[in-house]
Design an enzyme around this catalytic site. Structure first.
Site, mmCIF file in Angstrom:
data_model
loop_
_atom_site.group_PDB
_atom_site.id
_atom_site.type_symbol
_atom_site.label_atom_id
_atom_site.label_comp_id
_atom_site.label_asym_id
_atom_site.label_seq_id
_atom_site.Cartn_x
_atom_site.Cartn_y
_atom_site.Cartn_z
ATOM 1 N N GLU A 116 1.014 -1.409 0.045
ATOM 2 C CA GLU A 116 -0.020 0.308 -0.068
ATOM 3 C C GLU A 116 0.856 1.272 -0.186
ATOM 4 O O GLU A 116 1.938 1.147 0.490
ATOM 5 C CB GLU A 116 -0.687 0.449 1.074
ATOM 6 C CG GLU A 116 -1.862 1.171 1.495
ATOM 7 C CD GLU A 116 -2.970 0.435 2.751
ATOM 8 O OE1 GLU A 116 -3.381 -0.488 1.965
ATOM 9 O OE2 GLU A 116 -3.335 1.767 3.320
ATOM 10 N N ASP A 118 0.241 5.688 0.275
ATOM 11 C CA ASP A 118 -0.982 6.548 1.311
ATOM 12 C C ASP A 118 -0.376 7.348 0.969
ATOM 13 O O ASP A 118 0.768 7.932 1.898
ATOM 14 C CB ASP A 118 -0.770 5.667 2.865
ATOM 15 C CG ASP A 118 -1.580 4.674 2.470
ATOM 16 O OD1 ASP A 118 -2.078 4.166 1.664
ATOM 17 O OD2 ASP A 118 -1.791 3.970 4.677
ATOM 18 N N GLU A 120 -2.663 10.536 3.684
ATOM 19 C CA GLU A 120 -4.025 10.901 3.895
ATOM 20 C C GLU A 120 -4.160 12.480 4.575
ATOM 21 O O GLU A 120 -2.781 12.759 4.874
ATOM 22 C CB GLU A 120 -3.770 9.770 5.552
ATOM 23 C CG GLU A 120 -4.573 8.414 4.967
ATOM 24 C CD GLU A 120 -4.559 7.450 5.537
ATOM 25 O OE1 GLU A 120 -5.420 6.761 6.138
ATOM 26 O OE2 GLU A 120 -3.372 7.335 6.897
#
Length: 303
Positions: A116, A118, A120
């Protein structure tokens, strides 16, 4: 005669110098910014995944708004799965009192030992800055959080957030400024995402149990609905099946070429600028969690 002889010597030295300079320049490869993103409509690369009525389509689908209220948030994902590439989104974050909200843009594989990548964006009270948290999971293991403040208000206008992912590195960019690098460090025992295709996801959701000041600041539903706006939807990757472990075009795409195997000196200077002025947390320097720095940290220039 003497003057002409001296001139010939000096011209000969100059020719040698110019020739040497040319040869040196010919052997140096300079990194370059990623290619300019190509703006396409939402429906070309993406589809909604939940709370369909909380996605609003604007300008013929070239822009979408994600809406969060006290009942639900919403999200979308890519139609394809990808092994490496360049992926970009133009986002305007929730304005005003956004505490408790999270706007996410990430790539993820589909199994338990997932990879993953990311972005955010953690909301905050009015007048307080957004926090951008990045993370990288490899083989199901994350715990590589970094947090920065941005050098602009991301709710005032659209800004570009992109990932460059190839066999050599993962680079996080904000408006073409590299804010983080995760190098392929398999040779020193660190897993790197290379054999699991990933889909691209984005969502707006309530995370007031942790997002703002560790959960101390709760979402103020009196300010709902909260809206994050999107456009761009750029995807330039090697599309593969969910189970593919190799990209058929490996080594042939622009983001696979030598100039994208590392950052150049100017890009590293910009990365250092982000580190020195805007970084507020880096797992590599957290001696409580990691008494011994993780092995990738030095290669990634985080310590």
């Amino acid at each position: 005669m003497l003057v002409s002889s001296v001139l010939r010597v000096r011209m000969g030295r100059l020719s040698l110098t110019l020739c040497f300079t040319f040869l040196v320049m010919a052997t140096v490869t300079f990194a370059v910014p990623p290619r300019k993103s190509i703006n396409v409509s939402f429906g070309r690369n993406y589809f909604p995944t939940w709370a369909f009525d909380h996605i609003k389509y604007l300008n013929g689908g070239s822009e979408v708004d994600l809406v969060l209220d006290k009942y639900t948030g919403t999200g979308f994902q890519s139609k394809g799965s990808y092994l490496f590439g360049h992926f970009s989104m133009h986002i305007k974050m929730v304005p005003g009192d956004s505490a408790g909200t999270v706007t996410a843009f990430y790539l993820s594989s589909q199994n338990s030992e997932h990879d993953e990548i990311d972005f955010e964006f953690l909301g905050n009270r009015t007048g307080k800055p957004y926090i951008l948290q990045t993370n990288v999971f490899t083989g199901g293991k994350g715990n590589r959080e970094q947090r920065i403040y941005l050098w602009f208000d991301p709710s005032k206008d659209y800004h570009s957030y992109s990932v460059l992912w190839n066999m050599y590195q993962i680079v996080f960019f904000v408006d073409d400024v590299p804010i983080r690098v995760f190098k392929n460090s398999k040779d020193i025992g660190v897993k790197f995402p290379f054999d699991q295709s990933m889909k691209i996801y984005s969502s707006l959701w309530n995370a007031d149990d942790w997002a703002t000041r560790g959960g101390l600041e709760k979402t103020n539903w009196a300010n709902a609905p909260f809206v994050a706006s999107y456009r761009g939807f750029h995807v330039d990757g090697c599309e593969a099946s969910v189970h593919a472990k190799f990209c058929e075009t490996q080594g042939k795409r622009w983001w696979d070429q030598k100039e994208f195997q590392d950052l150049d000196s100017n890009q590293y200077k910009r990365l250092k600028w982000v580190r020195q002025k805007y970084t507020i947390y880096n797992y590599c320097t957290d001696r409580v969690r990691f008494p011994v720095p993780p092995p990738e940290c030095r290669r990634d220039r985080d310590i």
